[in-house]
Design an enzyme around this catalytic site. Structure first.
Site, mmCIF file in Angstrom:
data_model
loop_
_atom_site.group_PDB
_atom_site.id
_atom_site.type_symbol
_atom_site.label_atom_id
_atom_site.label_comp_id
_atom_site.label_asym_id
_atom_site.label_seq_id
_atom_site.Cartn_x
_atom_site.Cartn_y
_atom_site.Cartn_z
ATOM 1 N N ASP A 1 0.865 -1.178 0.000
ATOM 2 C CA ASP A 1 0.000 0.000 0.000
ATOM 3 C C ASP A 1 0.904 1.231 0.000
ATOM 4 O OD1 ASP A 1 0.980 0.388 2.490
ATOM 5 O OD2 ASP A 1 -0.901 0.215 3.544
ATOM 6 N N SER A 2 0.326 2.397 -0.177
ATOM 7 C CA SER A 2 1.151 3.597 -0.342
ATOM 8 C C SER A 2 1.432 4.291 0.976
ATOM 9 C CB SER A 2 0.420 4.580 -1.247
ATOM 10 O OG SER A 2 -0.790 4.992 -0.611
ATOM 11 N N GLY A 3 0.764 3.863 2.034
ATOM 12 C CA GLY A 3 0.926 4.543 3.309
ATOM 13 C C GLY A 3 -0.056 5.689 3.491
ATOM 14 N N GLY A 4 -0.828 6.000 2.457
ATOM 15 C CA GLY A 4 -1.785 7.105 2.558
ATOM 16 C C GLY A 4 -2.693 6.931 3.767
ATOM 17 N N TYR A 5 -3.313 5.791 3.851
ATOM 18 C CA TYR A 5 -4.238 5.544 4.955
ATOM 19 C C TYR A 5 -3.533 5.675 6.310
ATOM 20 C CZ TYR A 5 -7.377 3.122 8.122
ATOM 21 O OH TYR A 5 -8.168 2.804 9.184
ATOM 22 N N ASP B 1 -2.390 8.538 -1.704
ATOM 23 C CA ASP B 1 -3.689 9.212 -1.722
ATOM 24 C C ASP B 1 -3.954 9.947 -0.419
ATOM 25 O OD1 ASP B 1 -3.765 6.769 -0.371
ATOM 26 O OD2 ASP B 1 -5.886 6.436 -0.780
ATOM 27 N N GLN C 1 -10.961 7.786 -4.635
ATOM 28 C CA GLN C 1 -11.484 8.260 -3.352
ATOM 29 C C GLN C 1 -12.813 8.969 -3.606
ATOM 30 O OE1 GLN C 1 -10.568 7.873 -0.222
ATOM 31 N NE2 GLN C 1 -8.491 7.012 -0.357
ATOM 32 N N GLY D 1 -10.710 4.524 1.013
ATOM 33 C CA GLY D 1 -11.618 5.331 1.811
ATOM 34 C C GLY D 1 -12.921 4.629 2.137
ATOM 35 N N ASP E 1 -8.204 -7.137 0.961
ATOM 36 C CA ASP E 1 -7.198 -7.336 2.009
ATOM 37 C C ASP E 1 -7.793 -6.891 3.324
ATOM 38 O OD1 ASP E 1 -6.896 -4.327 1.345
ATOM 39 O OD2 ASP E 1 -5.707 -4.570 3.166
ATOM 40 N N CYS F 1 -12.443 -27.860 7.322
ATOM 41 C CA CYS F 1 -11.319 -27.024 6.874
ATOM 42 C C CYS F 1 -10.072 -27.896 6.740
ATOM 43 C CB CYS F 1 -11.086 -25.911 7.896
ATOM 44 S SG CYS F 1 -9.652 -24.864 7.545
ATOM 45 N N CYS G 1 -6.906 -26.736 6.583
ATOM 46 C CA CYS G 1 -5.676 -26.009 6.931
ATOM 47 C C CYS G 1 -4.850 -26.841 7.923
ATOM 48 C CB CYS G 1 -5.993 -24.625 7.503
ATOM 49 S SG CYS G 1 -6.458 -24.603 9.240
ATOM 50 N N CYS H 1 -6.400 -27.095 11.441
ATOM 51 C CA CYS H 1 -7.553 -27.988 11.573
ATOM 52 C C CYS H 1 -7.188 -29.450 11.312
ATOM 53 C CB CYS H 1 -8.683 -27.510 10.662
ATOM 54 S SG CYS H 1 -9.418 -25.959 11.272
ATOM 55 N N HIS I 1 -5.313 -20.577 10.633
ATOM 56 C CA HIS I 1 -6.666 -21.016 10.252
ATOM 57 C C HIS I 1 -7.475 -19.856 9.677
ATOM 58 C CE1 HIS I 1 -10.742 -22.511 10.299
ATOM 59 N NE2 HIS I 1 -11.064 -21.457 11.024
#
Lengths: 372, 372
Positions: free
Chosen positions: B92-96, B146, B188, B215, B265, B303, B305, B308, B334
């Site tokens: 990610d760009s770090g904006g958030y 952003d 946005q 956003g 994500d 499951c 995994c 499990c 899990h």
């Protein structure tokens, strides 16, 4: 079952290699056993532990009795199923923990009463109870309940505790009835050779499938540890696995193997791992140190563990510096693999007739260099 | 490179399956991407992550810039080598993070100045700098910087931040030059449809290899999230992967996929894991709860995994109760596997013509039950 075969003997020392057979497969000796106090080797999954080369692992009766309790483990189908470890497991008896971790209320020939360090409730552990707990937990090897006094005790006190340890051993043997579980006796006696010899002879007389030496590395000077390692083996049976409890430093393991000890355990590899300290040859490296910041080599390029195959010192440094738990998982994994690699190298060296007391196979000058 | 092929389309919704090609292999969509903020998915090794079925994973530019710094990662040979992940990675760009985590000093069209939350030092991030950092980190997908304002901002403020986000996008595109790295733009506009539409058209005009919607899920009501999910896709290109940032609840993922989103994500699976909470169907179970004490079933018997397959609820309960870190590792593993299983099931359902907006394949009555 619980047969021990000596597969080779060293020509220059009393070291030997062997195989100890258990209900969950063989344990090749000499061997380091990692410790999973609460039914978990801290931070590692079973498949990660397997990849370290571990065979028999340890768990702690005292801790498991308090949490989750042996009844839960029994209901789960035993400790192997509970923690998902299908190789051999050994449970200590809790003797050491009872005497070192808890506020004691009362020691008698019947057992020990103490306060549960978790909730203050009163707990009474007798030798019979400890065996019952261990039978419920269901490890391959159970240990007799022993009275482990402080190393600073007087000879009279050690003698008194030894009489009790021997009485308890009889009670443990009498109350132990699981055919798929071996019971090992524990030799005590502190630093006193006469008491150690008496204890070894007494424990031998039960002809159990294995014999352990306890009350070592409990705070005493290193030369006292060496004295016990050097003096005791001649009183121990040759045809049984000999387990030196709680020893995790390479020097002492090497010395002890040269005197004929076979099994070792220690919490050190995981405890160091949790503090960001990695084992490298016979050194301890604090990976938090700034010198590792942009060091892109693995912890040990000669090590074939998952950590060293996949990760750099710089990455692990980054993890440790940021309290990322993957950091301690990766170092613990390496540290355990390192200890097992060490005892495996000794095995190979014994077979190849190049084992020496001061075993340091990482040195190019070592005649055992090829075993590393 | 960075080609996106739509491989099948749903007959009843706007859902589709696709393949996004990167320098580190293909990403089949729809797909959940687990988050490894500091170059580590908390508590899991690369091989454990691989076993969850994860393909593209996320890491955070803001956090990596602060620690260990992009220069170290570049020196390591890039983020893939640094963290030992040979499949695709997105940063990610770090904006958030800049706008949500740090004490802001100054926002201008040039960038954002703020105090480093770790040591109080002054940091200035411009769009050009953020691209430089991401090129040094070397993920397969970089995100434009952003301006992500609080969801409570006025329309005027959102409009102002949007103008800036668009200006920054131009700067990001101009300064991005790595051919082996895709740059995604971010739409946005908050809850304002007119602004969202303007933003989508503007970002589209750059014809980048992928488009993201930011956003969203920043504290607003669920119906506002649904409004964006329902309204926006008609303004997004069909021939690009569409990434709805920060969404991790199954309901919203299902709805978004039905509207043609492809990538998702969220930190939720590992954050819940660290608090002892396991995902089961669309529920969250607190494994610390006493009812799991002697429940020897796996978290989810359907499951596959590693957790499990190998461990019981009772064992994990025991670990969590005793603050054993293996507990959070096992639950996080899990939970990630569960999220990926969910988007994989949707893929299969789209291909089998049985995908529905209220996708709940664990229900026996679901026409997509065979996809679970």
């Amino acid at each position: 079952m619980f047969n021990f075969q000596v597969t080779s003997v060293c020509k220059t020392t009393n070291a030997r290699t062997g195989v100890f057979h258990t209900s969950h497969g063989p344990v090749e000796t000499p061997r380091f056993m990692p410790v999973g106090t609460l039914g978990t080797i801290k931070g590692l999954t079973s498949s990660q532990i397997k990849k370290t080369g571990a065979s028999m692992i340890l768990s702690n009766t005292f801790h498991l009795h308090l949490q989750p309790g042996e009844k839960i483990i029994k209901e789960a189908g035993g400790i192997h199923k509970f923690m998902n470890w299908d190789k051999p497991i050994l449970t200590d008896s809790g003797g050491y923990q009872v005497f070192s971790l808890s506020k004691l209320n009362k020691i008698s020939d019947e057992g020990v009463g103490f306060k549960n360090p978790r909730d203050g409730s009163y707990i009474f552990l007798s030798p019979e109870k400890v065996i019952e707990i261990q039978m419920d937990i269901g490890a391959d090897v159970a240990m007799a309940f022993d009275h482990c006094p402080p190393h600073t005790s007087t000879e009279n006190d050690i003698e008194d505790s030894l009489r009790r340890t021997h009485l308890w051993l009889e009670k443990c043997v009498d109350s132990h009835s699981r055919k798929d579980q071996a019971l090992f006796g524990i030799v005590q006696g502190g630093k006193y050779h006469n008491l150690r010899a008496i204890s070894a002879n007494f424990v031998n007389s039960f002809d159990l499938p294995g014999i352990a030496v306890g009350g070592v590395s409990v705070g005493e000077q290193i030369n006292e540890i060496h004295n016990v390692i050097n003096f005791l083996p001649k009183f121990l049976p040759l045809n049984k696995p000999r387990y030196l409890m709680g020893i995790g430093s390479l020097n002492e393991i090497s010395l002890a193997i040269s005197q004929g000890f076979d099994l070792f355990d220690c919490v050190l590899p995981t405890r160091l791992g949790r503090h960001g300290t990695a084992l490298f040859n016979d050194q301890r490296w604090n990976i938090r140190n700034a010198r590792f910041k942009n060091d892109f080599a693995p912890i040990d390029k000669t090590c074939s563990c998952e950590t060293c195959k996949n990760h750099s010192r710089a990455y692990i440094h980054h993890l440790i510096r940021n309290d990322e738990i993957l950091g301690l998982t990766l170092i613990s994994l390496h540290n355990i693999a390192h200890m097992i690699r060490f005892t495996n190298a000794i095995s190979k060296a014994i077979k190849d007739n190049c084992f020496t007391i001061d075993f340091a196979p990482w040195k190019r000058s070592s005649i055992a260099h090829h075993t590393w």
